[in-house]
Scaffold this motif. Structure first.
Motif, PDB file in Angstrom:
ATOM      1  N   THR A  75      -3.868   1.323   0.021  1.00 33.97           N
ATOM      2  CA  THR A  75      -4.422   0.183   0.774  1.00 33.97           C
ATOM      3  C   THR A  75      -3.358  -0.846   1.147  1.00 33.97           C
ATOM      4  N   GLN A  76      -2.255  -0.905   0.406  1.00 31.71           N
ATOM      5  CA  GLN A  76      -1.182  -1.852   0.708  1.00 31.71           C
ATOM      6  C   GLN A  76       0.125  -1.088   0.852  1.00 31.71           C
ATOM      7  N   SER A  77       0.787  -1.239   1.996  1.00 27.02           N
ATOM      8  CA  SER A  77       2.048  -0.536   2.214  1.00 27.02           C
ATOM      9  C   SER A  77       2.876  -1.291   3.236  1.00 27.02           C
ATOM     10  N   ALA A  80      -1.864  -3.528   5.751  1.00 27.30           N
ATOM     11  CA  ALA A  80      -3.013  -3.412   4.855  1.00 27.30           C
ATOM     12  C   ALA A  80      -4.085  -2.539   5.502  1.00 27.30           C
ATOM     13  N   SER A  99     -12.394  -4.356  -0.043  1.00 22.94           N
ATOM     14  CA  SER A  99     -11.130  -4.836  -0.614  1.00 22.94           C
ATOM     15  C   SER A  99     -10.705  -4.032  -1.848  1.00 22.94           C
ATOM     16  N   ALA A 132      -8.703  -1.394  -4.141  1.00 25.18           N
ATOM     17  CA  ALA A 132      -7.276  -1.058  -4.149  1.00 25.18           C
ATOM     18  C   ALA A 132      -7.083   0.424  -4.453  1.00 25.18           C
TER      19      ALA A 132
END
Length: 532
Positions: free
Chosen positions: A447-449, A453, A468, A470
């Motif tokens: 999910t975060q990179s 996002a 939201s 993860a």
């Protein structure tokens, strides 16, 4: 010294002996290996047919059914995957294909198909083929019949039906040719389905290469002098210059083996992009997945560049076994010969030779997503300094927008779907592809990179993800290996998103182990796009 006259027969014998002596041990070994592989595949196919017959409850086999082997894949551990097309009373069963997987000892491991009942229908039509043709032509303005209507069993829905498969051809409003299958119920005259065998890049509105800088190209020397844009090391794939026509074309040639000038002022620039894209795609599938060409037979497809006038699209066609690229309209699109577009189009050919995902409904969305996934992987594989790998599709060819599609957050284009919901299969296949594109990004990157996002989907989300949660990614290489294995050994023509979840989980378990981090990540990524 004794002299002996060489007769015609002795000359032939001498030539044969010379040929035999010229075969190196390596060549002889290769011939032997090819023969052995052929025998292994023949044995696998025999075992697969026996399993279909023995396990009728799993295969939905019946006494009036027959099967044709489309593809046989043998894993390094000896596991066999035999892909078969089904017929009922001699009629092709659309949606009836299956994959039979056996272990190295020939014991059945799994049987993959999408049938919910045996494809048994009354095979005498009450609607004549002429009526089906009239309907298909009326439903596709400006079209004409290609070939002869085929009586088939249509089994993509729960209840199999006798139907006419009518193939009509024509041109879309933007100049893209279509080769559309129109499925008409052979008893009611109702249209049951339709799909296009031309798989496009879906542009909206609208070597010294244009997009990849100066790249090495393997070309072919001509006996009359100069060079032609043909690669003998990659299945003799080549590139034609259509010169803004839609038929004909000639192979691109050059006197000094330098192609293009990094600008559209030289027509060879776009040709160099197309040829380079073909080479990188060939190398990616061969070096990463062990696949030799689109059909896995060592034979290359070919390119057609400068197609039509201001044609703002690109497409793959099974009928010509080729990629076709327009020059764009100059307002919203540049020439559509970027690396990811080339990889996307060639992957349509790989899909047609493996899962054969039908180009409508959820299977059509999976078909498009497969091309986006591997088009992206081809771009990363090239490691180009001027076309750096990312999860945007067609970003290099756009003028009025930033990209064609965005795998990080598909809905960012204003039309594509981030999440699965009832009815997502009714969207255009380039929009419903967002579900699997989103899944793949979450699986590979999380999910975060560094690519941005990527929000997950709440259970109530439809097109736009608002969650939201993860997730951690497992990396592009593992994600691609899982998707390729699912495509080639698990998915069939009518696979939907739920079945794709099962296929990729099974593929991850086979590659990395049951309960592995990778198989758990696959399940979590599908849940994150509401596919459960």
């Amino acid at each position: 010294m004794q002299h002996r006259r060489v007769t015609k027969h002795s000359a032939l014998a001498l030539a044969a002996a010379t040929l035999a002596l010229s075969l190196s041990p390596l060549a002889a070994s290769a011939q032997s290996a090819a023969k052995d592989l052929g025998l292994v595949k023949q044995g696998a196919e025999t075992r697969a047919r026996a399993h279909v017959e023995a396990f009728r409850g799993l295969s939905w086999n019946g006494p009036e059914q027959s099967y044709t082997v489309r593809d046989t894949h043998i894993d390094p551990d000896g596991t066999e995957h035999v892909r078969m097309d089904r017929k009922f009373k001699g009629l092709r069963v659309i949606g009836g294909d299956l994959i039979v997987s056996s272990d190295a000892r020939g014991t059945l491991r799994a049987m993959q198909h999408t049938l919910s009942r045996a494809p048994e229908v009354e095979t005498k039509p009450t609607v004549p083929s002429l009526r089906a043709v009239k309907h298909a032509v009326r439903a596709n303005e400006g079209s004409s019949l290609l070939g002869t209507p085929e009586l088939v069993v249509y089994a993509r829905q729960d209840l199999p039906r006798l139907a006419w498969d009518v193939l009509v051809v024509g041109d879309e409003a933007d100049g893209t040719p279509f080769e559309r299958h129109v499925i008409v119920d052979a008893h009611t005259g109702q249209q049951l389905d339709s799909w296009n065998d031309i798989h496009t890049a879906a542009a909206n509105g609208t070597g010294k290469t244009l997009y990849s800088g100066n790249v090495p190209l393997t070309t072919n020397s001509r006996t009359t002098g100069g060079f032609e844009l043909k690669d003998p090391t990659r299945g003799n794939t080549y590139t034609l210059n259509m010169s803004n026509r839609t038929s004909g074309g000639g192979i691109v040639t050059d006197a000094d083996n330098t192609w293009g000038n990094n600008a559209t002022s030289d027509s060879a620039s776009a040709a160099a992009d197309a040829q380079y894209g073909t080479a990188v795609t060939w190398d990616y599938f061969k070096n990463v997945h062990g696949r030799s060409g689109i059909r896995n037979d060592g034979v290359g497809a070919y390119n057609r560049v400068h197609y039509g006038r201001s044609y703002a699209n690109a497409f793959w066609s099974d009928s010509c076994f080729c990629m076709t690229y327009g020059d764009g309209d100059g307002r919203s699109l540049r020439p559509l010969v970027s690396l990811d577009v080339a990889g996307h189009e060639m992957t349509h050919g790989v899909t047609s030779r493996t899962a054969g995902l039908i180009y409508s409904g959820e299977s059509g969305g999976l078909n498009e997503a497969t091309s986006d996934i591997f088009g992206t992987m081809v771009e990363f594989h090239a490691a180009s300094g001027t076309d750096v790998g990312d999860y945007l599709i067609g970003e290099k060819v756009m003028i009025s927008r930033a990209y064609l599609r965005n795998m990080v957050k598909p809905s960012a284009d204003g039309s594509s779907a981030d999440c699965w919901y009832s009815g997502v299969g009714n969207l255009d296949v380039h929009l419903s592809s967002g579900v699997a594109n989103h899944f793949y990004f979450l699986l590979a990157e999380g999910t975060q990179s560094s690519y941005g996002a990527s929000p997950t989907c709440r259970s109530t989300d439809t097109r736009v993800a608002t969650g939201s949660d993860a997730l951690n990614g497992i990396g592009r290489a593992k994600a691609a290996a899982i998707w390729y294995r699912a495509l080639t050994t698990k998915m069939t023509s009518n696979t939907n998103f739920a079945a794709a979840r099962r296929a990729t989980v099974a593929a991850a378990e086979e590659l990395y182990g049951i309960g592995s981090t990778e198989s758990t990540a696959v399940a979590r990524a599908w849940t994150a796009v509401n596919v459960n």
